[in-house]
Design an enzyme around this catalytic site. Structure first.
Site, PDB file in Angstrom:
ATOM      1  N   GLY A  34     -11.578   9.121  16.957  1.00  0.00           N
ATOM      2  CA  GLY A  34     -11.205   9.367  15.572  1.00  0.00           C
ATOM      3  C   GLY A  34      -9.812   8.861  15.258  1.00  0.00           C
ATOM      4  O   GLY A  34      -9.245   8.028  15.966  1.00  0.00           O
ATOM      5  N   HIS A  40      -9.793  -0.032  15.183  1.00  0.00           N
ATOM      6  CA  HIS A  40     -11.156   0.474  15.351  1.00  0.00           C
ATOM      7  C   HIS A  40     -12.139  -0.295  14.469  1.00  0.00           C
ATOM      8  O   HIS A  40     -13.255  -0.625  14.893  1.00  0.00           O
ATOM      9  CB  HIS A  40     -11.223   1.961  14.974  1.00  0.00           C
ATOM     10  CG  HIS A  40     -10.433   2.857  15.863  1.00  0.00           C
ATOM     11  ND1 HIS A  40      -9.300   3.516  15.424  1.00  0.00           N
ATOM     12  CD2 HIS A  40     -10.594   3.213  17.155  1.00  0.00           C
ATOM     13  CE1 HIS A  40      -8.813   4.243  16.411  1.00  0.00           C
ATOM     14  NE2 HIS A  40      -9.577   4.071  17.476  1.00  0.00           N
ATOM     15  N   ASP A 153      -6.201  -1.134  25.320  1.00  0.00           N
ATOM     16  CA  ASP A 153      -6.414  -0.218  26.444  1.00  0.00           C
ATOM     17  C   ASP A 153      -7.088  -1.002  27.575  1.00  0.00           C
ATOM     18  O   ASP A 153      -8.237  -0.737  27.947  1.00  0.00           O
ATOM     19  CB  ASP A 153      -7.274   0.964  26.001  1.00  0.00           C
ATOM     20  CG  ASP A 153      -6.596   1.783  24.918  1.00  0.00           C
ATOM     21  OD1 ASP A 153      -5.552   2.396  25.207  1.00  0.00           O
ATOM     22  OD2 ASP A 153      -7.106   1.809  23.787  1.00  0.00           O
TER      23      ASP A 153
END
Length: 285
Positions: A34, A40, A153
């Protein structure tokens, strides 16, 4: 515009995704916690371009947090996240609660050895075990054809790739380039923690990494570049440096003079925010 279906039970998720597959449709999964941003949404756009249907999961995974206070402080705004997903025509938001994800008596762990011993794995014990178990569950819950993760990441991406390979999970893992602000700061949900003054200096991290990567790629003095980078971060008001290193892009082993693709990695605190980033190193010919 596709109507966003919000699903909270595994039975309903499987009913929907099984229906898609019976119709011969492909499925993409974008796992998130979220606090969605353009990074995203870049993953979502890649999924939509490569699949007939896209599922985005939102689950703040307690198993990957080292401190309860960090888990409690993690930003949550499902309504705002849902609006963003509607704007890019996502088919399903998979939003289970902790009891649905980890029912009473849950006792299974997933441990990916080797590549989890360094970088964030060394400074956040147990973090990647939590990541591995939740990603395994998300993949098995939705059984996508492809799943999308950000290169920001990078260690997480490599852990997931190794896990999927070792466990024969039939999902293609796609790594998507880091999305940055105009000043170079990598987009991250944790940027919300930055004060206005901290946000002004945060892009220094990207500039430091770029300098280290250039030194490593031109057969320069990597150790001197790292030392110079640490001094710059300290002078700009950054706090604890968890790591500032150059590592092989596949094995994540430390390298001094790369002869094959590598990356410069950093994790450093700025106020309450722990910022992580990495940039590619192209070895000198």
């Amino acid at each position: 515009m596709t109507e966003l279906k919000i699903i909270r039970t595994l039975d309903e998720l499987r009913a929907v995704t099984n229906g898609w597959r019976r119709q011969g449709e492909t499925v993409g999964l974008v796992p998130t916690m979220g606090a969605l941003h353009d990074g995203h949404l870049s993953l979502v756009r890649n999924s939509k371009a490569q699949n007939d249907r896209t599922v985005v999961s939102i689950f703040v995974n307690p198993k990957q947090f080292n401190q309860q206070s960090d888990l409690e402080a993690y930003p949550r705004d499902e309504a705002a996240d849902a609006d963003k997903l509607r704007s890019v025509d996502v088919d399903v938001l998979w939003a289970p609660d902790a009891d649905e994800m980890y029912p009473g008596g849950f006792a299974t762990s997933v441990d990916v050895g080797g590549i989890t011993d360094c970088l964030c794995g060394a400074t956040r014990p147990g973090h990647f075990a939590g990541v591995a178990v939740v990603v395994t569950k998300l993949l098995l819950q939705s059984l996508p054809d492809r799943a999308y993760f950000g290169i920001k990441d990078f260690q997480q991406l490599q852990v997931v790739r190794r896990m999927v390979r070792d466990l024969d999970i039939p999902v293609a893992i796609r790594g998507i380039d880091t999305v940055r602000e105009r000043d170079g700061l990598a987009m991250s949900s944790r940027n919300w923690y930055l004060t206005e003054a901290e946000r002004e200096v945060a892009p220094t991290l990207f500039r430091v990494l770029t300098d280290i990567a250039e030194s490593a790629g031109t057969d320069g003095d990597v150790e001197r570049a790292i030392s110079r980078g640490r001094s710059t971060l300290e002078r700009k008001g950054f706090g604890q440096v968890d790591y500032l290193e150059v590592r092989d892009a596949e094995t994540l082993e430390l390298v001094r003079r790369p002869t094959r693709p590598a990356r410069a990695f950093a994790a450093v605190f700025l106020g309450k925010a722990r910022l992580i980033d990495n940039v590619p190193v192209d070895p000198a010919a």
